[in-house]
Design a protein around this motif. Structure first.
Motif, short mmCIF file in Angstrom:
data_model
loop_
_atom_site.label_atom_id
_atom_site.label_comp_id
_atom_site.label_asym_id
_atom_site.label_seq_id
_atom_site.Cartn_x
_atom_site.Cartn_y
_atom_site.Cartn_z
N ARG A 13 0.82 -1.22 0.00
CA ARG A 13 0.00 0.00 0.00
C ARG A 13 0.84 1.25 0.00
O ARG A 13 1.92 1.30 0.60
CB ARG A 13 -0.90 0.01 1.24
N ASN A 14 0.33 2.30 -0.65
CA ASN A 14 1.00 3.59 -0.64
C ASN A 14 1.16 4.08 0.79
O ASN A 14 0.21 4.07 1.58
CB ASN A 14 0.18 4.59 -1.47
N THR A 17 -1.26 7.37 1.23
CA THR A 17 -2.71 7.29 0.97
C THR A 17 -3.32 5.95 1.36
O THR A 17 -4.53 5.83 1.48
CB THR A 17 -3.00 7.48 -0.53
N GLY A 18 -2.48 4.92 1.53
CA GLY A 18 -3.00 3.59 1.83
C GLY A 18 -3.58 2.87 0.62
O GLY A 18 -4.02 1.73 0.73
N GLU A 19 -3.54 3.53 -0.54
CA GLU A 19 -4.04 2.87 -1.76
C GLU A 19 -3.17 1.68 -2.12
O GLU A 19 -1.94 1.74 -1.99
CB GLU A 19 -3.96 3.84 -2.94
N VAL A 20 -3.78 0.62 -2.61
CA VAL A 20 -3.04 -0.56 -3.05
C VAL A 20 -2.16 -0.17 -4.24
O VAL A 20 -2.63 0.48 -5.18
CB VAL A 20 -3.99 -1.71 -3.41
N LEU A 21 -0.89 -0.53 -4.19
CA LEU A 21 0.04 -0.16 -5.25
C LEU A 21 -0.22 -0.99 -6.50
O LEU A 21 -0.53 -2.19 -6.41
CB LEU A 21 1.49 -0.36 -4.79
N ASN A 22 -0.08 -0.35 -7.63
CA ASN A 22 -0.36 -0.99 -8.90
C ASN A 22 0.96 -1.36 -9.58
O ASN A 22 1.62 -0.51 -10.17
CB ASN A 22 -1.17 -0.02 -9.76
N SER A 99 7.30 -0.31 -0.28
CA SER A 99 6.13 0.48 -0.66
C SER A 99 6.46 1.96 -0.72
O SER A 99 5.99 2.67 -1.62
CB SER A 99 4.98 0.24 0.33
N GLY A 103 6.12 3.82 -4.22
CA GLY A 103 5.02 4.78 -4.33
C GLY A 103 5.31 6.18 -3.80
O GLY A 103 4.49 7.07 -3.94
#
Ligand code: HEM
Ligand code: CA
Length: 171
Positions: A13-14, A17-22, A99, A103
């Protein structure tokens, strides 16, 4: 199509932001080396304390990171990465450190996914971990056996030229 990386056992995760990394954004080269595959499923960096990876990791660090973090990761315009204090405590794990590198974080700590290959990120991480200057007990990212052998980084070190190991360059 789903890639092996998309099926990673860990949801990276970022850091901000906690967004899942792509990982489909990652550079195509160095994306599915044995070490990257292992790391994606275990969260353990196979290059940690592998002497064959350290010099390569150092070179990547000196070209991509030291300008902001200092030559020995002692801190400069970016924070020191060679001690046990982390602005983002998840960087104490290799999953978290990876991460943050992939990110980015805030300010001038931009994402490195277009700058470094995934395999290079693992090498630079191994070098950062090797630069750790505090007590080995705090090096929680190491295996028990590695921790027993670990010495806090003490300055200049003569590394052998292309020794055997996972990063050995086959000639
Ligand atoms: C923060 C690693 C390149 C500037 C961080 C952190 C890590 C890191 C792990 C978080 C530290 C903590 O939690 O205490 C790296 C690596 C790099 C790199 C491995 C090379 C691949 C750079 C570059 C710059 C930079 C080139 C400057 C242009 C910063 C700054 C912070 C930071 C200002 C603080 C950001 C914040 O607190 O959100 N870096 N970095 N870094 N880095 Fe880097
Ligand atoms: Ca620190």
């Amino acid at each position: 199509a789903a890639t092996a990386l998309a099926q990673s056992a860990i949801a990276f995760r970022n850091t901000i932001t906690g967004e899942v990394l792509n990982f489909s954004d990652a550079l195509p080269e160095g994306k599915d080396t044995p070490a990257v595959k292992e790391f994606m499923s275990t969260g353990k960096n196979p290059y940690n304390e592998d002497v064959s990876c350290l010099k390569q990791g150092e070179q990547i660090f000196l070209s991509a990171c030291s300008g902001c973090h200092g030559h020995l990761a002692e801190g400069k315009i970016g924070p020191g990465l060679n001690d046990a204090y982390w602005t983002y405590p998840q960087n104490e794990t290799d999953e978290g450190l990876f991460s943050t590198i992939y990110g980015g974080a805030q300010a001038s700590m931009g994402p490195q996914y277009q700058n470094l290959q995934l395999d290079e990120m693992l090498k630079v991480m191994a070098w950062i971990r090797h630069l750790f200057k505090e007590a080995p007990e705090k090096a929680t990212w190491l295996t028990d056996a590695q921790r027993k052998a670990f010495k806090p980084f003490g300055g200049h070190e003569e590394l052998p030229e292309n020794p055997a190991g996972k990063c050995q360059v086959k000639k």
